[in-house]
Scaffold this motif. Structure first.
Motif, PDB file in Angstrom:
ATOM      1  N   GLU A  87     -14.560 -41.051  61.717  1.00  0.00           N
ATOM      2  CA  GLU A  87     -13.687 -40.932  60.528  1.00  0.00           C
ATOM      3  C   GLU A  87     -14.469 -41.222  59.257  1.00  0.00           C
ATOM      4  N   LEU A  88     -15.180 -42.361  59.268  1.00  0.00           N
ATOM      5  CA  LEU A  88     -15.820 -42.779  58.021  1.00  0.00           C
ATOM      6  C   LEU A  88     -16.957 -41.851  57.609  1.00  0.00           C
ATOM      7  N   PHE A  89     -17.743 -41.420  58.589  1.00  0.00           N
ATOM      8  CA  PHE A  89     -18.836 -40.509  58.249  1.00  0.00           C
ATOM      9  C   PHE A  89     -18.339 -39.063  58.151  1.00  0.00           C
TER      10      PHE A  89
ATOM     11  N   PHE B 292     -21.644 -42.738  48.096  1.00  0.00           N
ATOM     12  CA  PHE B 292     -22.683 -43.526  48.782  1.00  0.00           C
ATOM     13  C   PHE B 292     -23.287 -42.700  49.916  1.00  0.00           C
ATOM     14  N   LEU B 293     -22.427 -42.113  50.733  1.00  0.00           N
ATOM     15  CA  LEU B 293     -22.934 -41.350  51.887  1.00  0.00           C
ATOM     16  C   LEU B 293     -23.731 -40.125  51.433  1.00  0.00           C
ATOM     17  N   ALA B 294     -23.295 -39.504  50.351  1.00  0.00           N
ATOM     18  CA  ALA B 294     -24.035 -38.343  49.834  1.00  0.00           C
ATOM     19  C   ALA B 294     -25.418 -38.787  49.365  1.00  0.00           C
TER      20      ALA B 294
ATOM     21  N   ALA C 154     -31.330 -39.056  50.462  1.00  0.00           N
ATOM     22  CA  ALA C 154     -32.574 -39.834  50.550  1.00  0.00           C
ATOM     23  C   ALA C 154     -33.309 -39.599  51.871  1.00  0.00           C
ATOM     24  N   ILE C 155     -32.578 -39.118  52.886  1.00  0.00           N
ATOM     25  CA  ILE C 155     -33.226 -38.958  54.208  1.00  0.00           C
ATOM     26  C   ILE C 155     -34.149 -37.741  54.219  1.00  0.00           C
TER      27      ILE C 155
END
Ligand SMILES: Nc1ncnc2c1ncn2[C@@H]1O[C@H](COP(=O)(O)OP(=O)(O)OP(=O)(O)O)[C@@H](O)[C@H]1O
Ligand SMILES: [Mg+2]
Length: 285
Positions: A264-266, A277-279, A284-285
């Motif tokens: 759900e969160l991801f 934040f996730l974007a 950065a990866i």
């Protein structure tokens, strides 16, 4: 002084969380680091905390280790309030009359704190092995001196755990001669040797070269689902967190902005800050 009755632990039996943060606030000077945080972790649950730098992730773990005092609220571990909160950061004045009683209480608190700390194992980003002891002695020291195990029993336990983390071949090596990944695996074995009820991991792979990161995450993976160990982890490795966690908590400014199952969160974060934040992390990866 925090009144425990303001933050009762209502649940009993199977429903009682292993770790419960109830209305925890913490400031350093003007900086409010935790703001009325509430978080329950069930027995055997693996909860991962993610979030921007400075959002209070490490502070949460340090509080569980009783390395920080709390301004408001109560933390329960296995139904017991952590003792250092009774003082609430306020030192009791020790005049001559009260000194004896004060010292007695202080010793009692120290013993209680030691027992509570033995319930919780922690591995930090920077390895904190004793440099003057072999890998084996690092793992046997706590069980002998804190838990009162015989030397033979402590060594047998240490060997079993070094085997589990794949480090039995290095049992006689000193930390200086071990690689970062090896040291971190010994540090995990050492924490487990105390048979904690709760294990805390704070960015255990951040200081490692990418090629040895997997060695350490494999060990943590192995622990999931084993022995009903309750785990609270802080990591920047989102893929790893997604794979092994039961729940992800996204921290922002000292509180949980959003939480849920990893899928759900991801998969479909609901709040803008989580999405941002996730974007940013993905970029950065
Ligand atoms: N002992 C201290 N004295 C003053 N400020 C502190 C202290 N410990 C932490 N802080 C501040 O509290 C805030 C939260 O710190 P914390 O270490 O919990 O963040 P974090 O989420 O773990 O960040 P990071 O991802 O960078 O490790 C930061 O702004 C930090 O500078
Ligand atoms: Mg941190």
């Amino acid at each position: 002084m925090t009144d425990l009755s303001e933050f009762p632990l209502e649940l009993t039996g199977n429903d009682r969380p292993m770790v419960s943060f109830r209305g925890i606030s913490k400031s350093y000077g003007d900086l409010k680091v935790l703001d009325n945080l509430c978080l329950d972790v069930a027995e055997g649950e693996m909860v991962t905390i993610i979030g921007p730098s400075g959002s209070g992730k490490t502070t949460v773990l340090r509080m569980l280790m009783t390395l920080e005092t709390i301004d408001a609220g109560v933390i329960y571990v296995d139904g017991q309030p952590l003792t250092h909160m009774e003082k609430n950061g306020v030192l009791v004045p020790a005049d001559r009359h009260h000194l004896h009683l004060h010292l007695h209480r202080q010793r009692q608190r120290q013993r209680q704190r030691q027992r509570q700390r033995a319930n919780i194992g922690m591995c930090f980003q920077h390895f904190n092995l004793f440099p003057h002891m072999s890998a084996l002695d690092n793992c046997a020291e706590g069980p002998i001196h804190v838990l009162g195990l015989t030397k033979a029993a402590a060594i047998a336990r240490a060997e079993e755990l070094l085997e589990m983390v794949g480090m039995i071949d290095k049992r006689d090596e000193f930390p200086a001669r071990l690689s970062g990944g090896h040291r971190q695996r010994v540090a995990i074995a050492r924490a487990l040797a105390m048979r904690p009820k709760v294990m805390l991991f704070d960015e255990v792979t951040s200081a490692l070269d990418p090629e040895v990161t997997g060695e350490v995450t494999e060990v943590i993976r192995k622990l999931v689902g084993k022995h009903n160990l309750t785990m609270l982890m802080v990591t920047h490795q989102m893929g790893f967190a997604r794979d092994i966690s039961d729940r992800i908590c996204f921290f922002h400014q000292g509180n949980i902005e959003e939480q849920g199952a990893p899928s759900e969160l991801f998969g479909s974060p609901q709040f803008e800050r989580t999405q941002q934040f996730l974007a940013a992390v993905n970029e950065a990866i």
